[in-house]
Design an enzyme around this catalytic site. Structure first.
Site, mmCIF file in Angstrom:
data_model
loop_
_atom_site.group_PDB
_atom_site.id
_atom_site.type_symbol
_atom_site.label_atom_id
_atom_site.label_comp_id
_atom_site.label_asym_id
_atom_site.label_seq_id
_atom_site.Cartn_x
_atom_site.Cartn_y
_atom_site.Cartn_z
ATOM 1 N N GLU A 47 0.826 -1.216 0.000
ATOM 2 C CA GLU A 47 0.000 0.000 0.000
ATOM 3 C C GLU A 47 0.859 1.264 0.000
ATOM 4 O O GLU A 47 0.531 2.241 -0.669
ATOM 5 C CB GLU A 47 -0.956 0.010 1.197
ATOM 6 C CG GLU A 47 -2.139 -0.934 1.047
ATOM 7 C CD GLU A 47 -2.980 -0.628 -0.191
ATOM 8 O OE1 GLU A 47 -3.141 0.557 -0.545
ATOM 9 O OE2 GLU A 47 -3.464 -1.581 -0.824
ATOM 10 N N CYS A 202 -12.042 2.304 -15.321
ATOM 11 C CA CYS A 202 -12.405 3.701 -15.092
ATOM 12 C C CYS A 202 -11.133 4.539 -15.051
ATOM 13 O O CYS A 202 -10.852 5.236 -14.083
ATOM 14 C CB CYS A 202 -13.193 3.821 -13.790
ATOM 15 S SG CYS A 202 -14.168 5.328 -13.680
ATOM 16 N N CYS A 209 -16.075 2.314 -20.726
ATOM 17 C CA CYS A 209 -17.410 2.221 -20.134
ATOM 18 C C CYS A 209 -18.180 0.992 -20.601
ATOM 19 O O CYS A 209 -19.007 0.453 -19.865
ATOM 20 C CB CYS A 209 -18.206 3.491 -20.424
ATOM 21 S SG CYS A 209 -17.425 4.961 -19.724
ATOM 22 N N CYS A 212 -17.694 -1.806 -18.291
ATOM 23 C CA CYS A 212 -17.791 -1.468 -16.864
ATOM 24 C C CYS A 212 -19.069 -2.016 -16.235
ATOM 25 O O CYS A 212 -20.144 -1.915 -16.827
ATOM 26 C CB CYS A 212 -17.741 0.051 -16.708
ATOM 27 S SG CYS A 212 -17.820 0.585 -14.991
ATOM 28 N N CYS A 218 -24.023 4.528 -14.014
ATOM 29 C CA CYS A 218 -23.061 5.631 -13.911
ATOM 30 C C CYS A 218 -23.641 6.922 -14.489
ATOM 31 O O CYS A 218 -23.919 7.022 -15.689
ATOM 32 C CB CYS A 218 -21.765 5.258 -14.620
ATOM 33 S SG CYS A 218 -20.529 6.567 -14.574
#
Length: 362
Positions: A47, A202, A209, A212, A218
């Site tokens: 991370e 994205c 899209c 997605c 969206c």
DNA sequence: AAATCGGGGCG
DNA sequence: CGCCCAGATTT
């Protein structure tokens, strides 16, 4: 037993979670190095590396880092120079120093065990709200929200948020949404999936899209403005600075490096001595003599190049200063090393300095 | 050439 | 709390 009537229809957050999780099952990334043998330590290191770095760049660094420091106690015992050595080229070196500090804290005060609450995690150097959330969700399966760049992009598009996300109010709105959507079940997979969707579908620029899972819901996609979101911060022109870096070469094998102050640019890294920008051999000779007592053999200019930071461009003029050969023991002052090109020290180097030194080896 | 990315530090 | 700072890569 008294109980509320059971809802037969799932609410919008649950629907969202189901879309995310079934997308994850089909398309999510499950073979990243830090997803194998998942421990809080490995999740934390990944991370921190991923804070400002893309997955593909981070992978080799992660492998080397974990190879050298398999446990947090081993990291805690390392020198800062060695930690920075393994971070060379990744940038934002404060991350590496904070990683080291946190390892020492956990080794000393938590007997090597990673804390598992938002508050304790956020109190560690280098861990803020989002990174703490990621560690809790991914390593501990605890319900906690993240809001990294990926999630921000997904949420601003999903809700067609047209304000700049850096606005305090907008950031708070986004956090509220992130928390609302975060499930209590399978939160690790959910969190990974949100990052994956942001990183692979994205994307900034032209989002995919049609592939997605949120295509039908969206708002930005419906309005045809997905490509324009998130709104960009008004860009500012950044200035250009010029410096000359001095490459003192001794016995065709050693180069003089100086340790930089621990804060500011290239904090804690070993860099070439720097002087005001010049291309004149005379002023280079003067600058060189002020820095070193050894007799100079010859001076020649390298090719000027540019290195860009977040807030300025740096034009670098390298100057090779060959010193007369020396037979005796080579002395080093405090905060100085004669870097052996044939047997490099394990220290951190700024990326352009590393490039310059590698060029000398050819 | 421009955009990106989470957290620390300072006033 | 608001504002500034950090670096290499991708587009």
């Amino acid at each position: 037993m008294l109980s509320k009537p059971h809802k037969t229809r799932s609410n919008s957050a649950e629907k969202f979670q189901n879309l995310v999780l079934s997308w994850f099952d089909q398309h999510g990334r499950k073979n990243l190095p830090w997803q194998q043998n998942k421990t809080p330590y490995r999740v934390w290191v990944s991370e921190i590396m991923l804070q400002q770095t893309q997955v593909s760049t981070a992978i080799p660094y992660f492998e080397r880092f974990l190879q050298r420091f398999p446990t947090i106690n081993q990291l805690a015992k390392a020198t800062e120079d060695e930690v920075l050595h393994l971070w060379t080229g990744l940038g934002y070196y404060n991350r590496a120093r904070n990683l080291h500090k946190t390892a020492k804290i956990i080794a000393a005060s938590h007997s090597g065990q990673f804390p598992a609450t938002q508050l304790l995690l956020e109190n560690l150097p280098g861990i803020g709200r989002s990174t703490a959330g990621a560690i809790l969700a991914i390593a501990f399966e605890k319900k906690a929200a993240i809001l990294d760049g990926n999630v921000k992009r997904v949420l601003t598009r999903l809700h067609a948020i047209t304000e700049w996300p850096g606005e305090k109010k907008t950031t708070e709105t986004l956090w509220k949404m992130a928390e609302k959507y975060t499930p209590s079940h399978r939160v690790a997979d959910y969190t990974q999936a949100m990052m994956d969707i942001g990183a692979t579908l994205c994307v900034r620029g032209t989002p995919r899209c049609t592939e997605c899972p949120f295509q039908k819901t969206c708002k930005a996609h419906q309005l045809g403005i997905a490509k324009t979101l998130p709104k960009k911060k008004v860009s500012v022109k950044i200035p250009t600075r010029q410096i000359t870096l001095l490459i003192f070469v001794l016995n065709n094998q050693y180069v003089l490096l100086e340790k930089r102050p621990s804060s500011g640019i290239w904090g804690g890294l070993w860099s070439l001595p720097e002087t005001a920008y010049t291309q004149s051999t005379d002023s280079l000779r003067k600058a060189a003599r002020a820095l070193i007592k050894r007799p100079i053999d010859k001076i020649r200019l390298g090719e000027q190049f540019r290195h860009t930071f977040s807030h300025f461009h740096l034009e670098i003029q390298p100057a090779l200063i060959s010193l007369k050969p020396s037979r005796g023991k080579i002395m080093e002052a405090d905060q100085q090393i004669w870097y052996n090109l044939l047997q490099p020290d394990t220290v951190g180097l700024p990326a352009p300095v590393k490039t310059l030194l590698m060029g000398l080896n050819k």
